[in-house]
Structure formats: structure tokens, C-alpha cells
Write a protein that holds these residues in place. Structure first.
Motif, PDB file in Angstrom:
ATOM      1  N   LEU A  14       0.813  -1.225   0.000  1.00  0.00           N
ATOM      2  CA  LEU A  14       0.000   0.000   0.000  1.00  0.00           C
ATOM      3  C   LEU A  14       0.840   1.266   0.000  1.00  0.00           C
ATOM      4  O   LEU A  14       0.291   2.375  -0.014  1.00  0.00           O
ATOM      5  CB  LEU A  14      -0.918   0.003   1.237  1.00  0.00           C
ATOM      6  CG  LEU A  14      -1.766  -1.256   1.435  1.00  0.00           C
ATOM      7  CD1 LEU A  14      -2.579  -1.137   2.720  1.00  0.00           C
ATOM      8  CD2 LEU A  14      -2.692  -1.493   0.244  1.00  0.00           C
ATOM      9  N   HIS A  15       2.147   1.129   0.047  1.00  0.00           N
ATOM     10  CA  HIS A  15       3.018   2.310   0.071  1.00  0.00           C
ATOM     11  C   HIS A  15       4.238   2.023  -0.784  1.00  0.00           C
ATOM     12  O   HIS A  15       5.244   1.488  -0.301  1.00  0.00           O
ATOM     13  CB  HIS A  15       3.392   2.633   1.528  1.00  0.00           C
ATOM     14  CG  HIS A  15       4.186   3.894   1.687  1.00  0.00           C
ATOM     15  ND1 HIS A  15       4.219   4.609   2.867  1.00  0.00           N
ATOM     16  CD2 HIS A  15       4.979   4.581   0.830  1.00  0.00           C
ATOM     17  CE1 HIS A  15       4.993   5.670   2.718  1.00  0.00           C
ATOM     18  NE2 HIS A  15       5.475   5.658   1.494  1.00  0.00           N
ATOM     19  N   LEU A  16       4.102   2.368  -2.061  1.00  0.00           N
ATOM     20  CA  LEU A  16       5.144   2.046  -3.033  1.00  0.00           C
ATOM     21  C   LEU A  16       5.152   3.143  -4.081  1.00  0.00           C
ATOM     22  O   LEU A  16       4.126   3.384  -4.731  1.00  0.00           O
ATOM     23  CB  LEU A  16       4.819   0.661  -3.642  1.00  0.00           C
ATOM     24  CG  LEU A  16       5.701   0.021  -4.697  1.00  0.00           C
ATOM     25  CD1 LEU A  16       5.557   0.636  -6.095  1.00  0.00           C
ATOM     26  CD2 LEU A  16       7.169  -0.005  -4.292  1.00  0.00           C
ATOM     27  N   HIS A  17       6.269   3.821  -4.199  1.00  0.00           N
ATOM     28  CA  HIS A  17       6.403   4.854  -5.241  1.00  0.00           C
ATOM     29  C   HIS A  17       6.978   4.184  -6.469  1.00  0.00           C
ATOM     30  O   HIS A  17       8.092   3.637  -6.398  1.00  0.00           O
ATOM     31  CB  HIS A  17       7.330   5.971  -4.765  1.00  0.00           C
ATOM     32  CG  HIS A  17       6.885   6.605  -3.486  1.00  0.00           C
ATOM     33  ND1 HIS A  17       6.138   7.754  -3.444  1.00  0.00           N
ATOM     34  CD2 HIS A  17       7.056   6.230  -2.185  1.00  0.00           C
ATOM     35  CE1 HIS A  17       5.875   8.074  -2.171  1.00  0.00           C
ATOM     36  NE2 HIS A  17       6.423   7.157  -1.390  1.00  0.00           N
ATOM     37  N   ILE A  18       6.260   4.215  -7.577  1.00  0.00           N
ATOM     38  CA  ILE A  18       6.747   3.478  -8.743  1.00  0.00           C
ATOM     39  C   ILE A  18       8.109   4.014  -9.199  1.00  0.00           C
ATOM     40  O   ILE A  18       8.970   3.248  -9.638  1.00  0.00           O
ATOM     41  CB  ILE A  18       5.690   3.450  -9.887  1.00  0.00           C
ATOM     42  CG1 ILE A  18       6.014   2.342 -10.863  1.00  0.00           C
ATOM     43  CG2 ILE A  18       5.540   4.798 -10.587  1.00  0.00           C
ATOM     44  CD1 ILE A  18       5.958   0.932 -10.300  1.00  0.00           C
ATOM     45  N   ALA A 194      -1.982  10.537   2.904  1.00  0.00           N
ATOM     46  CA  ALA A 194      -0.861  11.479   2.971  1.00  0.00           C
ATOM     47  C   ALA A 194       0.291  10.907   3.772  1.00  0.00           C
ATOM     48  O   ALA A 194       0.082  10.206   4.769  1.00  0.00           O
ATOM     49  CB  ALA A 194      -1.300  12.805   3.610  1.00  0.00           C
ATOM     50  N   HIS A 195       1.508  11.210   3.317  1.00  0.00           N
ATOM     51  CA  HIS A 195       2.693  10.932   4.131  1.00  0.00           C
ATOM     52  C   HIS A 195       2.646  11.901   5.320  1.00  0.00           C
ATOM     53  O   HIS A 195       2.493  13.119   5.132  1.00  0.00           O
ATOM     54  CB  HIS A 195       3.975  11.214   3.350  1.00  0.00           C
ATOM     55  CG  HIS A 195       4.344  10.164   2.348  1.00  0.00           C
ATOM     56  ND1 HIS A 195       3.492   9.702   1.387  1.00  0.00           N
ATOM     57  CD2 HIS A 195       5.523   9.493   2.168  1.00  0.00           C
ATOM     58  CE1 HIS A 195       4.124   8.785   0.648  1.00  0.00           C
ATOM     59  NE2 HIS A 195       5.360   8.640   1.101  1.00  0.00           N
ATOM     60  N   ALA A 196       2.792  11.377   6.514  1.00  0.00           N
ATOM     61  CA  ALA A 196       2.833  12.233   7.712  1.00  0.00           C
ATOM     62  C   ALA A 196       3.499  11.465   8.833  1.00  0.00           C
ATOM     63  O   ALA A 196       3.293  10.255   8.979  1.00  0.00           O
ATOM     64  CB  ALA A 196       1.421  12.649   8.122  1.00  0.00           C
ATOM     65  N   ASP A 218       0.520   7.521   5.616  1.00  0.00           N
ATOM     66  CA  ASP A 218       1.725   6.870   5.088  1.00  0.00           C
ATOM     67  C   ASP A 218       2.898   7.176   6.018  1.00  0.00           C
ATOM     68  O   ASP A 218       3.162   8.336   6.323  1.00  0.00           O
ATOM     69  CB  ASP A 218       1.958   7.340   3.650  1.00  0.00           C
ATOM     70  CG  ASP A 218       0.806   6.908   2.741  1.00  0.00           C
ATOM     71  OD1 ASP A 218       0.445   5.710   2.819  1.00  0.00           O
ATOM     72  OD2 ASP A 218       0.241   7.745   2.022  1.00  0.00           O
ATOM     73  N   HIS A 219       3.530   6.127   6.496  1.00  0.00           N
ATOM     74  CA  HIS A 219       4.546   6.146   7.561  1.00  0.00           C
ATOM     75  C   HIS A 219       3.855   6.272   8.927  1.00  0.00           C
ATOM     76  O   HIS A 219       3.409   5.296   9.475  1.00  0.00           O
ATOM     77  CB  HIS A 219       5.614   7.240   7.375  1.00  0.00           C
ATOM     78  CG  HIS A 219       6.490   7.022   6.195  1.00  0.00           C
ATOM     79  ND1 HIS A 219       7.329   5.949   6.092  1.00  0.00           N
ATOM     80  CD2 HIS A 219       6.654   7.750   5.058  1.00  0.00           C
ATOM     81  CE1 HIS A 219       7.978   6.019   4.937  1.00  0.00           C
ATOM     82  NE2 HIS A 219       7.580   7.093   4.298  1.00  0.00           N
ATOM     83  N   GLY A 220       3.816   7.480   9.497  1.00  0.00           N
ATOM     84  CA  GLY A 220       3.120   7.673  10.778  1.00  0.00           C
ATOM     85  C   GLY A 220       3.873   7.173  11.995  1.00  0.00           C
ATOM     86  O   GLY A 220       3.334   7.168  13.101  1.00  0.00           O
ATOM     87  N   SER A 275       7.408  -1.360   1.027  1.00  0.00           N
ATOM     88  CA  SER A 275       8.817  -1.185   0.644  1.00  0.00           C
ATOM     89  C   SER A 275       9.174   0.236   0.205  1.00  0.00           C
ATOM     90  O   SER A 275      10.357   0.529   0.013  1.00  0.00           O
ATOM     91  CB  SER A 275       9.201  -2.204  -0.427  1.00  0.00           C
ATOM     92  OG  SER A 275       8.520  -1.962  -1.632  1.00  0.00           O
ATOM     93  N   ASP A 276       8.173   1.125   0.014  1.00  0.00           N
ATOM     94  CA  ASP A 276       8.394   2.558  -0.253  1.00  0.00           C
ATOM     95  C   ASP A 276       9.137   2.782  -1.579  1.00  0.00           C
ATOM     96  O   ASP A 276       8.503   3.037  -2.595  1.00  0.00           O
ATOM     97  CB  ASP A 276       9.132   3.204   0.935  1.00  0.00           C
ATOM     98  CG  ASP A 276       8.918   4.714   1.043  1.00  0.00           C
ATOM     99  OD1 ASP A 276       8.121   5.268   0.267  1.00  0.00           O
ATOM    100  OD2 ASP A 276       9.553   5.339   1.920  1.00  0.00           O
ATOM    101  N   ASP A 277      10.467   2.708  -1.556  1.00  0.00           N
ATOM    102  CA  ASP A 277      11.301   2.906  -2.755  1.00  0.00           C
ATOM    103  C   ASP A 277      12.354   1.792  -2.787  1.00  0.00           C
ATOM    104  O   ASP A 277      13.538   2.028  -2.528  1.00  0.00           O
ATOM    105  CB  ASP A 277      12.003   4.276  -2.682  1.00  0.00           C
ATOM    106  CG  ASP A 277      10.999   5.409  -2.576  1.00  0.00           C
ATOM    107  OD1 ASP A 277      10.362   5.732  -3.584  1.00  0.00           O
ATOM    108  OD2 ASP A 277      10.841   5.956  -1.466  1.00  0.00           O
TER     109      ASP A 277
HETATM  110 ZN   LIG Z   1       6.700   7.062   0.632  1.00  0.00          ZN
END
Ligand SMILES: [Zn+2]
Ligand SMILES: Nc1ncnc2[nH]cnc12
Length: 332
Positions: A14-18, A194-196, A218-220, A275-277
Motif C-alpha cells: 500500500l506504500h510504493l512509489h513506482i 498522505a505521508h505524515a 503513510d509512515h506515521g 517497501s516505499d522505494d
Molecule cells: Zn513514501
């Protein structure tokens, strides 16, 4: 924990920047294909450069790397390579961020970006059996006006973009700066996230909840600094899409053994693993799970709950969510 246990567990990402899945090998191929000179002599030199001191030191390199992405085919190849990794890791559903402004700012059309990514997602549904959604993220270091222009560009493609997000440099760019564009996005039917609380304080998480009215944070991870906020996140079952490897690479935590994801899970928070990036942070979904098993002694029961949370927190239809949650918990 056995790697095959992690492999067999169905998971949602759910948190992956292509753009963060651009491996050095593909970066070199695309640079050659598009006649772009890279400031690195080879893939080893690229990997050498990935030593970050904080979020901004990563973002500078990450935005530069994205410069090799020019055509719809480039975006297709990037996305397809990630989806093949999903297959390997038994990620059966993924909700992918893309950052249109990273590309429109350098003259690549919004529609070119979307066309390439979306075609790969469609092919993955058919050929790999992987379902997906696309979330368009606004860059918070750019002005509100640029976010409004991006939202306008997305309106004809509402059927292919489920939500809007907020990412990039966090400190000094609080969610309240984007309250109006998020309000318009919600009116248009986009689900807000939102990333926060990655580098920013708990106050930014409150703003994301109360002003942007997000469905996920996102994160938190910095929520733990505010017990009242933690209690609220737990009672509302507000999902936190946590990224363990990312947090260590960007020095949010010194080591994986210091990470708070399992403590939050055991308190009852709806935390998930992501995995984010991954091309920049040293691993995809299963590597993150494996890291938690090795360095935080994650149990199989905890791994199952993290996987079940990933479906609960997804934007899948309710019946599909329930079915995958049962399978993740070993009940399906
Ligand atoms: Zn991110
Ligand atoms: N971890 C992260 N935080 C903020 N913006 C990002 N863009 C890509 N990865 C990011």
C-alpha cells in the motif's frame, strides 16, 4: 522464520512509489535508450551513491534518477519490472503511488506517464493475476497551484486513479498547506492519503486526519511520541503504511532492531509493511518481512496480522478484503 512462510503469505502493498522501483540496471538501459548522460560510470557507482543521511538527501538523488523516464514505454517497463517482483514475493494486490509533477515539471505529459503505468497494471491483472490501484501523489515542496493543475490533468482519468496522496520533503511543508486541493480532490471522488509523521511531528498526523481527512497515514511512525494520538489511531483503526527498510536507510531509526512497527502492532494499531522505494532502500516486500523476523524476532502470528492488516487497509471491495484477510490469517 522460514522464508517460505513469508513467501507463501498473501500480501498487499500500500506504500510504493513506482519511481522508487527504478533499479540501477534499468536506469542505465533507459539512459542509453533516450540518449541521456548519467553522472555515474556504472551500476555499481549508482549503488555506491545511495548513502543517505535523511529524507532530503534521498529525494535529491531519486528525482535526478527519474530523469531517464521519458516515454510511455519507459513507464511501462518500470512498472512491469515491479509487478514481476510482486509475483515473486506473493504480493497479490498493490496500490501504487506515482508523482506526476516529477515528470510534468520536466516536460513529460501527464497522459504519457499514466498510459505506460496503466498498461502494465492492466497486463499484470491478466497475465500475473495481480490486482492494483493507482494513487496520484502531490509533491509538497511545490506550490498548491501546481497541485491544483495536476488534479485538473487527472480529472479525465478518474476511472484509472483511485486516490490522491502527499509526499516529498516533509519538514516545513505541513499538510495544512494542501487543505484546499485535498478538499477539491475529495469532492471529485478521489480517496485521500498522505505521508505524515515520517520526519514530521505528530501535529502533521493530526492535520492529515482532521484537515485532509485521509483514509490512511503513510509512515506515521512518529505517532508514538503522542499517546493521545496513538489511542485515536488505534480506536479508529486508522491504517499506518509503515516502511521498515526505508526508515532505517533515511535514519528515522538507527537500526531495524530499533523500529517500532511490532510494538505498534501489539498495541492494536493497523500497521502494514511496505517497501516505499525498494530500488533505493535495499529490498522489496519479502525482504522487509524477513528483516523484521531477523532483527525484531517477529513471530508467524505477527506476520499474519501484518498481512491481514494490509488487506484490511486496502481499497479493495469489502468481500475481497475479507477473503484475503482470512487467507492471510490461515483461516481461508
Ligand atoms: Zn513514501
Ligand atoms: N519516503 C518518502 N517520503 C516522502 N516522499 C517520498 N517520495 C518517495 N519516497 C518518499
Amino acid at each position: 522464520m522460514d522464508i517460505s512462510f513469508i513467501r507463501n503469505l498473501p500480501k498487499a502493498e500500500l506504500h510504493l512509489h513506482i519511481e522508487g522501483t527504478l533499479e540501477p540496471e534499468l536506469m542505465v538501459v533507459l539512459a542509453e535508450r533516450n540518449g541521456i548522460a548519467l553522472p555515474y560510470k556504472d551500476t555499481e557507482a549508482i549503488r555506491q551513491a545511495y548513502q543517505f543521511t535523511n529524507l532530503q538527501s534521498f529525494l535529491d538523488i531519486y528525482y535526478a534518477g527519474a530523469g531517464v523516464l521519458q516515454t510511455a514505454r519507459d513507464f511501462y517497463d518500470l512498472t512491469w519490472a515491479y509487478l514481476e517482483r510482486c509475483k515473486e514475493d506473493n504480493v497479490v494486490h498493490t496500490e501504487i503511488f506515482f508523482d506526476p509533477q516529477t515528470h510534468t515539471e520536466r516536460g513529460i505529459a501527464f497522459d504519457t506517464v499514466l498510459e505506460g503505468i496503466d498498461k502494465a497494471l492492466e497486463d499484470a491483472r491478466e497475465k500475473l493475476g495481480i490486482t492494483s490501484h493507482l494513487i496520484m501523489s502531490f509533491l509538497r515542496h511545490l506550490p498548491e497551484e501546481s497541485a491544483f493543475e495536476t488534479l485538473e490533468a487527472a480529472l479525465p482519468h478518474k476511472d484509472r486513479i483511485i486516490g490522491v496522496g502527499l509526499d516529498s520533503s516533509e519538514a516545513g511543508f505541513p499538510p495544512e498547506m494542501f487543505e484546499r486541493v485535498f478538499e477539491k480532490a475529495r469532492q471529485e471522488g478521489f480517496i485521500p492519503v498522505a505521508h505524515a509523521g515520517e520526519e514530521g511531528p505528530p501535529a502533521y498526523i493530526y492535520q492529515a486526519l482532521d484537515l485532509l481527512k485521509v483514509a490512511r497515514i503513510d509512515h506515521g511512525v512518529r505517532a508514538v511520541e503522542d499517546p493521545a494520538l496513538m489511542a485515536r489511531l488505534i480506536s479508529e483503526r486508522m491504517p499506518l503504511t509503515v516502511c521498515p527498510f526505508s526508515n532505517v536507510k533515511l535514519k528515522v531509526f538507527e537500526t531495524l532492531a530499533d523500529h517500532n512497527i511490532l510494538a505498534m502492532l501489539d498495541q492494536g494499531a493497523c500497521v502494514t509493511v511496505n517497501s516505499d522505494d525498494p530500488a533505493y532502500f535495499g529490498g522489496y516486500m519479502n525482504a522487509n518481512f524477513q528483516g523484521l523476523a531477523q532483527d525484531l524476532n517477529m513471530t508467524e502470528a505477527q506476520a499474519r496480522r501484518l498481512a491481514a492488516n494490509s488487506f484490511e487497509a486496502s481499497f479493495l471491495p469489502e468481500a475481497e478484503k475479507r477473503a484475503w484477510m482470512a487467507r492471510a490469517l490461515g483461516e481461508g
